[in-house]
Write a protein that holds these residues in place. Structure first.
Motif, PDB file in Angstrom:
ATOM      1  N   ALA A   1      42.638  65.619  32.123  1.00 29.46           N
ATOM      2  CA  ALA A   1      43.583  66.472  32.482  1.00 29.46           C
ATOM      3  C   ALA A   1      43.426  67.657  31.729  1.00 29.46           C
ATOM      4  O   ALA A   1      43.833  68.951  31.857  1.00 29.46           O
ATOM      5  N   GLU A   2      43.059  67.551  30.320  1.00 29.76           N
ATOM      6  CA  GLU A   2      42.825  68.790  29.439  1.00 29.76           C
ATOM      7  C   GLU A   2      42.016  69.679  30.066  1.00 29.76           C
ATOM      8  O   GLU A   2      41.797  71.001  29.562  1.00 29.76           O
ATOM      9  N   ARG A   3      40.804  69.194  30.714  1.00 25.31           N
ATOM     10  CA  ARG A   3      39.875  70.086  31.259  1.00 25.31           C
ATOM     11  C   ARG A   3      40.169  70.391  32.699  1.00 25.31           C
ATOM     12  O   ARG A   3      39.255  71.066  33.487  1.00 25.31           O
ATOM     13  N   GLY A   4      41.467  70.223  33.151  1.00 23.89           N
ATOM     14  CA  GLY A   4      41.721  70.772  34.521  1.00 23.89           C
ATOM     15  C   GLY A   4      41.582  69.583  35.417  1.00 23.89           C
ATOM     16  O   GLY A   4      41.684  69.931  36.870  1.00 23.89           O
ATOM     17  N   GLY A   5      41.111  68.416  35.307  1.00 24.47           N
ATOM     18  CA  GLY A   5      40.789  67.457  36.214  1.00 24.47           C
ATOM     19  C   GLY A   5      42.164  66.658  36.431  1.00 24.47           C
ATOM     20  O   GLY A   5      42.932  66.825  36.052  1.00 24.47           O
ATOM     21  N   LYS A   6      41.982  65.927  37.666  1.00 27.39           N
ATOM     22  CA  LYS A   6      43.134  65.028  38.029  1.00 27.39           C
ATOM     23  C   LYS A   6      42.507  63.686  38.068  1.00 27.39           C
ATOM     24  O   LYS A   6      41.772  63.384  38.924  1.00 27.39           O
ATOM     25  N   ALA A   7      43.178  62.879  37.439  1.00 27.08           N
ATOM     26  CA  ALA A   7      42.937  61.386  37.302  1.00 27.08           C
ATOM     27  C   ALA A   7      44.050  60.562  37.143  1.00 27.08           C
ATOM     28  O   ALA A   7      45.116  60.956  36.541  1.00 27.08           O
ATOM     29  N   ALA A   8      44.050  59.328  37.904  1.00 29.14           N
ATOM     30  CA  ALA A   8      45.099  58.430  37.407  1.00 29.14           C
ATOM     31  C   ALA A   8      44.296  57.201  37.039  1.00 29.14           C
ATOM     32  O   ALA A   8      43.230  56.927  37.106  1.00 29.14           O
TER      33      ALA A   8
END
Length: 330
Positions: A53-60
């Motif tokens: 998330a810090e790098r702009g990604g989307k993860a659950a």
């Protein structure tokens, strides 16, 4: 079949807390995909999702033991809740045991099969229920051990043989039904992951993998290719294809390699961790192992992912096989 570009996909990755699974999840996010991280280690998964998330990604995150069907169904529900569903399901979760078959406790044999085989079955069937109407891909990570065996990891080899049989049958049934779901089996050679550190170990020292070793990212590249361009099987590492070919052409000669393989597996100098991560999460968060020798890229695999190169490789293999058969007949 026509599948979405990776950047438009949601990809579920089991075994995402280390090794090939973690490398695949990171690469998918870097290429714009949304990712659902599935593994037993909640702390590692949450830390990785935050990093993405810090790098702009989307993860659950879906904390699950893939050996339990209910836990896998909960991971499906998490993907639906977070991203509205998924397009590719990748079964990576796996573990191994080092030790002669007759020395390994029955509960350890059963736990390995529960993770390696039933984890793949549970993930694949749950994924197919979600994908059979809208389309998508199931990618199962087998091994060169899907085609052959080696000593001191007998039940691991049995599990990977079983994964191959299941994957082939699943593909056939989906084709018969006309379901738009691609099914690919990825078969890596030795990969520089923490697998030996995480193994249940009956030997007197920590094991090593037989060379040559390849980068985990080579497997991730093959997996993500299959998410967009399904293939029947993909070998990762020229050594995997060569060993499989040797086993098929000369099985008795291959069996004679057992002492050499055992010697490599016993070469480790570190003190052993007998329990490993077989029965619970442990030593997660790392993609690479600590193999002291060279760790390779796979020109063979990269070339094989190119359609033109694949045709040339297949033609060359057919010509070579014809020459061998012709010599035998003479």
């Amino acid at each position: 079949m026509s599948l979405k570009p990776l950047a438009e996909q949601t990809v579920v990755v089991t075994g995402a807390s280390s090794g090939i699974g973690l490398a695949t999840a990171r690469m998918a996010v870097e290429r714009g995909a949304r990712v659902v991280l599935v593994a037993r280690d909640a702390a590692v998964l949450e830390a990785e999702a935050a990093r993405m998330a810090e790098r702009g990604g989307k993860a659950a995150v879906a904390v699950a033991d893939v050996g339990e069907r209910a836990a896998v169904e909960a991971a499906v529900a998490k993907a639906v809740e977070a991203f509205g569903g998924f397009d590719t399901w990748v079964n990576v979760a796996g573990i191994t045991i080092y030790g002669e078959l007759w020395r390994v406790e029955e509960r350890d044999h059963e736990r390995l099969m529960r993770t390696n085989f039933w984890g793949t079955v549970n993930g694949s069937l749950a994924a197919v229920e979600h994908l059979r109407d809208k389309g998508g891909a199931v990618v199962n990570v087998g091994s060169v051990a899907s085609d052959l065996a080696f000593p001191l990891q007998g039940m691991y080899c049995a599990s990977k043989h079983a994964v191959k049989g299941f994957t082939d049958a699943l593909r056939m049934e989906l084709l018969q039904e006309g379901a738009p779901v691609g099914v690919t089996l990825v078969k890596p050679a030795s990969i520089d992951t923490p697998l030996p550190h995480r193994a249940r170990n009956y030997m007197d020292r920590e094991p090593t993998l037989p060379p040559p070793l390849y980068r985990p990212e080579e497997v991730a590249e093959a997996i993500l290719h299959a998410a967009v361009h399904p293939r029947r099987e993909i070998y990762v590492g020229g050594a995997a294809a060569a060993l499989s070919g040797l086993k098929a052409a000369a099985p008795n000669a291959y069996d004679l390699l057992a002492p050499a393989i055992s010697t490599f597996e016993r070469r480790g100098e570190r003190p052993r961790d007998p329990e490993g991560a077989l029965h619970g999460p442990k030593n997660g968060g790392q993609v690479r192992g600590d193999y002291p020798g060279p760790v390779l890229r796979s020109a063979y695999t990269r070339a094989g992912l190119n359609p033109v190169a694949t045709t040339l490789l297949a033609t060359g293999a057919s010509v070579a096989a014809a020459l061998v058969l012709g010599r035998r007949r003479r």
